[in-house]
Scaffold this motif. Sequence first.
Motif, PDB file in Angstrom:
ATOM      1  N   PHE A 306       0.831  -1.219   0.000  1.00  0.00           N
ATOM      2  CA  PHE A 306       0.000   0.000   0.000  1.00  0.00           C
ATOM      3  C   PHE A 306       0.865   1.269   0.000  1.00  0.00           C
ATOM      4  CE2 PHE A 306      -2.133  -3.347   2.528  1.00  0.00           C
ATOM      5  CZ  PHE A 306      -3.145  -3.665   1.637  1.00  0.00           C
ATOM      6  N   GLN A 307       2.091   1.122  -0.474  1.00  0.00           N
ATOM      7  CA  GLN A 307       3.063   2.226  -0.546  1.00  0.00           C
ATOM      8  C   GLN A 307       3.344   2.834   0.829  1.00  0.00           C
ATOM      9  OE1 GLN A 307       0.955   4.496  -3.779  1.00  0.00           O
ATOM     10  NE2 GLN A 307       2.960   4.338  -4.787  1.00  0.00           N
ATOM     11  N   LEU A 308       3.267   2.013   1.857  1.00  0.00           N
ATOM     12  CA  LEU A 308       3.491   2.500   3.217  1.00  0.00           C
ATOM     13  C   LEU A 308       4.886   3.101   3.365  1.00  0.00           C
ATOM     14  CD1 LEU A 308       1.914  -0.272   5.486  1.00  0.00           C
ATOM     15  CD2 LEU A 308       1.135   2.072   5.220  1.00  0.00           C
ATOM     16  N   GLN A 309       5.897   2.352   2.944  1.00  0.00           N
ATOM     17  CA  GLN A 309       7.271   2.819   3.100  1.00  0.00           C
ATOM     18  C   GLN A 309       7.518   4.089   2.286  1.00  0.00           C
ATOM     19  OE1 GLN A 309      11.659   1.227   1.787  1.00  0.00           O
ATOM     20  NE2 GLN A 309      10.255  -0.280   2.657  1.00  0.00           N
ATOM     21  N   THR A 310       7.020   4.087   1.054  1.00  0.00           N
ATOM     22  CA  THR A 310       7.230   5.240   0.178  1.00  0.00           C
ATOM     23  C   THR A 310       6.574   6.489   0.751  1.00  0.00           C
ATOM     24  OG1 THR A 310       7.244   3.757  -1.730  1.00  0.00           O
ATOM     25  CG2 THR A 310       6.956   6.100  -2.169  1.00  0.00           C
ATOM     26  N   LYS A 311       5.355   6.343   1.265  1.00  0.00           N
ATOM     27  CA  LYS A 311       4.636   7.493   1.807  1.00  0.00           C
ATOM     28  C   LYS A 311       5.275   8.016   3.090  1.00  0.00           C
ATOM     29  CE  LYS A 311       0.155   6.319  -0.237  1.00  0.00           C
ATOM     30  NZ  LYS A 311      -1.241   5.865   0.015  1.00  0.00           N
ATOM     31  N   VAL A 312       5.716   7.112   3.946  1.00  0.00           N
ATOM     32  CA  VAL A 312       6.354   7.532   5.197  1.00  0.00           C
ATOM     33  C   VAL A 312       7.643   8.292   4.905  1.00  0.00           C
ATOM     34  CG1 VAL A 312       7.533   6.719   7.269  1.00  0.00           C
ATOM     35  CG2 VAL A 312       5.330   5.720   6.625  1.00  0.00           C
ATOM     36  N   LEU A 313       8.444   7.773   3.993  1.00  0.00           N
ATOM     37  CA  LEU A 313       9.695   8.445   3.656  1.00  0.00           C
ATOM     38  C   LEU A 313       9.433   9.775   2.947  1.00  0.00           C
ATOM     39  CD1 LEU A 313      11.852   5.397   2.484  1.00  0.00           C
ATOM     40  CD2 LEU A 313      11.877   6.560   4.704  1.00  0.00           C
ATOM     41  N   SER A 314       8.380   9.833   2.149  1.00  0.00           N
ATOM     42  CA  SER A 314       8.017  11.088   1.480  1.00  0.00           C
ATOM     43  C   SER A 314       7.579  12.136   2.489  1.00  0.00           C
ATOM     44  CB  SER A 314       6.896  10.829   0.463  1.00  0.00           C
ATOM     45  OG  SER A 314       7.320   9.959  -0.555  1.00  0.00           O
ATOM     46  N   MET A 315       6.826  11.704   3.497  1.00  0.00           N
ATOM     47  CA  MET A 315       6.407  12.646   4.534  1.00  0.00           C
ATOM     48  C   MET A 315       7.590  13.134   5.349  1.00  0.00           C
ATOM     49  SD  MET A 315       3.438  13.917   4.841  1.00  0.00           S
ATOM     50  CE  MET A 315       3.484  14.453   6.545  1.00  0.00           C
ATOM     51  N   LYS A 316       8.575  12.265   5.536  1.00  0.00           N
ATOM     52  CA  LYS A 316       9.782  12.677   6.240  1.00  0.00           C
ATOM     53  C   LYS A 316      10.499  13.785   5.467  1.00  0.00           C
ATOM     54  CE  LYS A 316      14.246  10.926   7.885  1.00  0.00           C
ATOM     55  NZ  LYS A 316      15.147   9.745   7.962  1.00  0.00           N
ATOM     56  N   THR A 317      10.582  13.621   4.150  1.00  0.00           N
ATOM     57  CA  THR A 317      11.205  14.639   3.298  1.00  0.00           C
ATOM     58  C   THR A 317      10.399  15.938   3.332  1.00  0.00           C
ATOM     59  OG1 THR A 317      12.056  12.925   1.830  1.00  0.00           O
ATOM     60  CG2 THR A 317      11.958  15.163   0.951  1.00  0.00           C
ATOM     61  N   TYR A 318       9.064  15.803   3.256  1.00  0.00           N
ATOM     62  CA  TYR A 318       8.204  16.987   3.258  1.00  0.00           C
ATOM     63  C   TYR A 318       8.314  17.735   4.580  1.00  0.00           C
ATOM     64  CZ  TYR A 318       4.005  19.873   3.102  1.00  0.00           C
ATOM     65  OH  TYR A 318       3.131  20.923   3.150  1.00  0.00           O
ATOM     66  N   TYR A 319       8.323  16.999   5.688  1.00  0.00           N
ATOM     67  CA  TYR A 319       8.415  17.647   6.998  1.00  0.00           C
ATOM     68  C   TYR A 319       9.757  18.377   7.159  1.00  0.00           C
ATOM     69  CZ  TYR A 319       9.017  18.356  11.974  1.00  0.00           C
ATOM     70  OH  TYR A 319       9.269  18.936  13.194  1.00  0.00           O
ATOM     71  N   LYS A 320      10.817  17.753   6.681  1.00  0.00           N
ATOM     72  CA  LYS A 320      12.138  18.374   6.809  1.00  0.00           C
ATOM     73  C   LYS A 320      12.196  19.700   6.053  1.00  0.00           C
ATOM     74  CE  LYS A 320      17.088  17.420   6.463  1.00  0.00           C
ATOM     75  NZ  LYS A 320      17.392  18.788   5.997  1.00  0.00           N
ATOM     76  N   SER A 321      11.662  19.697   4.826  1.00  0.00           N
ATOM     77  CA  SER A 321      11.696  20.936   4.038  1.00  0.00           C
ATOM     78  C   SER A 321      10.796  22.005   4.647  1.00  0.00           C
ATOM     79  CB  SER A 321      11.277  20.655   2.596  1.00  0.00           C
ATOM     80  OG  SER A 321       9.934  20.190   2.540  1.00  0.00           O
ATOM     81  N   THR A 322       9.641  21.599   5.175  1.00  0.00           N
ATOM     82  CA  THR A 322       8.705  22.561   5.774  1.00  0.00           C
ATOM     83  C   THR A 322       9.234  23.101   7.091  1.00  0.00           C
ATOM     84  OG1 THR A 322       6.868  21.325   4.773  1.00  0.00           O
ATOM     85  CG2 THR A 322       6.315  22.929   6.481  1.00  0.00           C
TER      86      THR A 322
END
Length: 476
Positions: A306-322
């Motif tokens: 369910f793209q769990l790993q991809t979404k979690v890592l993407s949110m990590k990237t998004y949070y870091k930039s924000t």
Amino acid sequence: MSFWDCRLTKKEFILLVTATLVAATLHLAPVLHSGLGTVLTYLLPAVSYFSPMTSFFFFACSQFLPFPAGSPHNPAQAGVLVWLPIVLLCYRRVNLRKLWFLWPVLPFLIWFALLTGQAIYLPNTDYVKSLVYSVMACQMVNESKGQHLKCLIGLCFGALLVMTAYWASELGLPVEVSDWGGDREGFQRMGSVRADAVMVWPALLIGLSGLLGAQIAFASRSSPTSSPKWLTYATLILTVLSLPPLVSTMSHGAFAGFAMLMMAVVWALWTAGKGGAFANPRFQLLLRGCAAGVAAVVFLFAIDAFQLQTKVLSMKTYYKSTSDKEGAAASRTGVWHDSINTILSYPLFGIAVTGDQEVITSEYAAQGWYLSHNIFLDFGRATGITGMALLAFFFFNPAWRMWRSGDHLRYLPFLLTHFALLIFWMSLSFTFYKTFWVFWMLAAMAGRVTSPARLGQRQPPQLNLSKRAARNSFGS
């Protein structure tokens, strides 16, 4: 003791299955775009009110259930309209005994009305609508005859129904899932049909907190019985099923809230273990169940199901930039900064009574108004630190009474659910979330019951059930 009795009678089993099927059917687009959707909108509360447990199931899911565009009422309004006839038909009385437990909200409401001038007493206001649901909850708690934990379980099941749209979509069923809020790192922020992403994750946390808390409480030495097998399996399955829709909201609040809830669950396990449960076979079974659940989640994450790993890592990237741009609180940084400045500038009575224009430095400056994404800060701005303190007194009152009882393990399901609601209140600005108002009434009434700890009993007596009741139970 009736508090611990979570076995389902045949009537409750049939009602719960029926209510779940009706609520799930309302998510389907062909149903919503037909006359059947309107019929089901009124049928669901009517069926649910025939037992206290399913009543709380409906209370929780009415907040986000979809309904046809042409329907004269949404599910929450339909629930109010059919409540009295069904109550009189089923219970032959209106029993609002202990409604006075709701008094802690009055100081805050009076202070708010005096300072803002809002006519919060009018029938069409959100304040009155929320209190009406508290009244309805009071009736059902009285009819439960002390089965407070079973009522909470019903509320948790209703809250977890919010993931119906996600799984229906995954199965290819015709549902119109909300993607309001755009995308983050290329992923749509998936919600439910009626609820957007920011309304999905609080419901999931509420449902998980109560179910996990119940399992820990049942495994502790405070419980006179073990968890019914159906409840144990349901908790394990629903916990795993809730993670993909939780992650798919792509929300900071969802990720941070889940992390905080898991820390609270670990604390609860440690508290139960220190209370002598480590040697208890029920507790050891619970630990094995927890291990199985964690293993299932790790496996799903590892294979990127369910793209769990991809979404979690993407949110990590998004949070870091924000967070690099706006601060540790990410998108909340600006509004929280402005909220605190307003409270410090108008500490006693807030800004509402002055009529002054609030100073806004965040991205909402051009708009001229904003929500704090924190209910305490919202009312602190409007009514000062005094109003915020009165609101906190109301919010924490049931949890404080339960904690003060000395029987923390007995009330773990309620305390964890209250904690999940605290996360919700600290992250969003939905004051009139009906799940909170019915839970508050349930917790206030459950916390007033004299617990075995107060009577000096180390362990409550075993449940005494007649053979007839045992045969009529789905306890295992």
